[in-house]
Motif scaffolding. Structure first.
Motif, mmCIF file in Angstrom:
data_model
loop_
_atom_site.group_PDB
_atom_site.id
_atom_site.type_symbol
_atom_site.label_atom_id
_atom_site.label_comp_id
_atom_site.label_asym_id
_atom_site.label_seq_id
_atom_site.Cartn_x
_atom_site.Cartn_y
_atom_site.Cartn_z
ATOM 1 N N MET A 41 0.472 8.533 11.257
ATOM 2 C CA MET A 41 0.520 7.879 9.926
ATOM 3 C C MET A 41 1.412 6.524 9.908
ATOM 4 N N PRO A 42 0.676 5.362 9.510
ATOM 5 C CA PRO A 42 1.311 4.171 9.866
ATOM 6 C C PRO A 42 2.627 4.006 8.778
ATOM 7 N N GLU A 43 3.775 3.184 9.295
ATOM 8 C CA GLU A 43 4.770 3.066 8.683
ATOM 9 C C GLU A 43 4.738 1.776 7.955
ATOM 10 N N PHE A 44 5.526 1.729 6.488
ATOM 11 C CA PHE A 44 5.201 0.513 5.811
ATOM 12 C C PHE A 44 6.803 0.114 5.525
ATOM 13 N N ASP A 45 6.919 -1.085 5.709
ATOM 14 C CA ASP A 45 8.178 -1.695 5.549
ATOM 15 C C ASP A 45 8.439 -2.154 4.020
ATOM 16 N N GLY A 46 9.437 -2.474 3.665
ATOM 17 C CA GLY A 46 9.840 -2.940 2.330
ATOM 18 C C GLY A 46 8.735 -3.867 1.901
ATOM 19 N N HIS A 47 8.840 -5.062 2.594
ATOM 20 C CA HIS A 47 7.786 -6.192 2.129
ATOM 21 C C HIS A 47 6.568 -5.734 1.838
ATOM 22 N N THR A 48 5.959 -4.945 2.992
ATOM 23 C CA THR A 48 4.686 -4.746 2.839
ATOM 24 C C THR A 48 4.324 -3.833 1.835
ATOM 25 N N ILE A 49 5.225 -2.836 0.987
ATOM 26 C CA ILE A 49 5.245 -2.079 -0.106
ATOM 27 C C ILE A 49 5.122 -3.242 -1.138
ATOM 28 N N GLU A 50 6.163 -3.936 -1.294
ATOM 29 C CA GLU A 50 6.241 -5.003 -2.514
ATOM 30 C C GLU A 50 4.785 -5.716 -2.502
ATOM 31 N N ARG A 51 4.409 -6.231 -1.543
ATOM 32 C CA ARG A 51 3.084 -6.768 -1.414
ATOM 33 C C ARG A 51 2.048 -5.886 -2.019
ATOM 34 N N PHE A 52 1.828 -4.936 -1.811
ATOM 35 C CA PHE A 52 0.974 -3.805 -2.044
ATOM 36 C C PHE A 52 1.037 -3.819 -3.423
ATOM 37 N N TYR A 53 2.194 -3.501 -4.204
ATOM 38 C CA TYR A 53 2.422 -3.377 -5.712
ATOM 39 C C TYR A 53 2.112 -4.744 -6.278
ATOM 40 N N LEU B 22 -7.304 -2.008 -5.932
ATOM 41 C CA LEU B 22 -6.502 -1.872 -4.819
ATOM 42 C C LEU B 22 -6.963 -2.859 -3.801
ATOM 43 N N PRO B 23 -5.826 -3.143 -3.037
ATOM 44 C CA PRO B 23 -6.145 -4.210 -1.822
ATOM 45 C C PRO B 23 -7.074 -3.502 -1.124
ATOM 46 N N GLN B 24 -7.898 -4.337 0.010
ATOM 47 C CA GLN B 24 -8.762 -3.923 0.845
ATOM 48 C C GLN B 24 -8.087 -3.034 2.011
ATOM 49 N N ASP B 25 -7.168 -3.832 2.346
ATOM 50 C CA ASP B 25 -6.333 -3.196 3.222
ATOM 51 C C ASP B 25 -4.952 -2.898 3.322
ATOM 52 N N LEU B 26 -4.847 -1.590 3.040
ATOM 53 C CA LEU B 26 -3.590 -1.141 2.555
ATOM 54 C C LEU B 26 -2.229 -1.497 3.522
ATOM 55 N N ALA B 27 -2.587 -1.365 4.762
ATOM 56 C CA ALA B 27 -1.504 -1.909 5.847
ATOM 57 C C ALA B 27 -1.077 -3.124 5.424
ATOM 58 N N THR B 28 -2.014 -3.963 5.299
ATOM 59 C CA THR B 28 -1.469 -5.550 5.130
ATOM 60 C C THR B 28 -2.160 -6.197 3.871
ATOM 61 N N PRO B 29 -1.614 -5.845 2.840
ATOM 62 C CA PRO B 29 -2.127 -6.198 1.545
ATOM 63 C C PRO B 29 -2.360 -7.635 1.509
ATOM 64 N N GLU B 30 -3.254 -8.322 0.868
ATOM 65 C CA GLU B 30 -3.241 -9.739 0.690
ATOM 66 C C GLU B 30 -2.152 -10.264 -0.001
ATOM 67 N N LYS B 31 -1.660 -11.413 0.372
ATOM 68 C CA LYS B 31 -0.620 -12.046 -0.294
ATOM 69 C C LYS B 31 -1.278 -12.785 -1.504
ATOM 70 N N PRO B 32 -0.504 -13.059 -2.577
ATOM 71 C CA PRO B 32 -0.975 -13.494 -3.872
ATOM 72 C C PRO B 32 -1.422 -15.179 -3.529
ATOM 73 N N ASN B 33 -2.242 -15.677 -4.149
ATOM 74 C CA ASN B 33 -2.862 -16.990 -3.694
ATOM 75 C C ASN B 33 -1.644 -17.941 -4.757
ATOM 76 N N LEU B 34 -0.890 -18.708 -3.944
ATOM 77 C CA LEU B 34 0.181 -19.360 -4.675
ATOM 78 C C LEU B 34 -0.175 -20.850 -4.511
ATOM 79 N N SER B 35 -1.504 -21.133 -3.851
ATOM 80 C CA SER B 35 -1.560 -22.456 -3.472
ATOM 81 C C SER B 35 -1.338 -23.481 -4.611
ATOM 82 N N ASN B 36 -1.170 -23.160 -5.952
ATOM 83 C CA ASN B 36 -0.857 -24.148 -7.067
ATOM 84 C C ASN B 36 0.615 -23.727 -7.673
ATOM 85 N N LEU B 37 1.374 -23.132 -6.924
ATOM 86 C CA LEU B 37 2.606 -22.770 -7.526
ATOM 87 C C LEU B 37 3.523 -24.114 -7.838
#
Length: 120
Positions: free
Chosen positions: A1-13, A75-90
């Motif tokens: 089973m893949p392990e997820f770090d804290g940042h990956t989990i944060e990006r998922f949610y 849900l994100p397409q890839d649970l292991a590497t969820p897409e980051k939010p589009n912040l191009s206009n942040l």
């Protein structure tokens, strides 16, 4: 089973929350309307959309049903590497914000984004 770090989990949610927000706005519902239909508070819906609240599975299913979307669409397409939010206009959104608020937003988003998203 893949392990997820804290940042990956944060990006998922965060990715799930962004999809919930998109579905809610597409359904022309306010956070308060969605919350009322689910028996939640508006702040709970806001926290889900911001990725701050880890939603129980039954609540996730209720959200999808209330928004009339297939749960898989939230849900994100890839649970292991969820897409980051589009912040191009942040930078544009933060242009008229006072420095203290801008620093707060940038520090809050730092774990979720690349430095290049914040550069000019």
């Amino acid at each position: 089973m893949p392990e997820f770090d804290g940042h990956t989990i944060e990006r998922f949610y965060l990715a799930v929350g962004l999809r919930v927000r998109e579905a809610r706005t597409a359904a022309r519902m306010t956070q308060a309307q969605l919350a009322e239909g689910l028996g939640l508070t508006r702040s709970s819906v806001a926290n889900v959309e911001a990725g701050r609240q880890r939603t129980p599975l039954h609540v996730f299913a209720m959200i999808a049903e209330a928004l009339d979307v297939d749960p898989s669409k939230l849900l994100p397409q890839d649970l292991a590497t969820p897409e980051k939010p589009n912040l191009s206009n942040l930078r544009e959104h933060l242009a008229d914000v006072d420095e203290s608020s801008r620093d707060f937003v940038q520090s809050a988003l730092a774990p979720l984004i690349d430095d290049s998203d914040m550069e000019e």
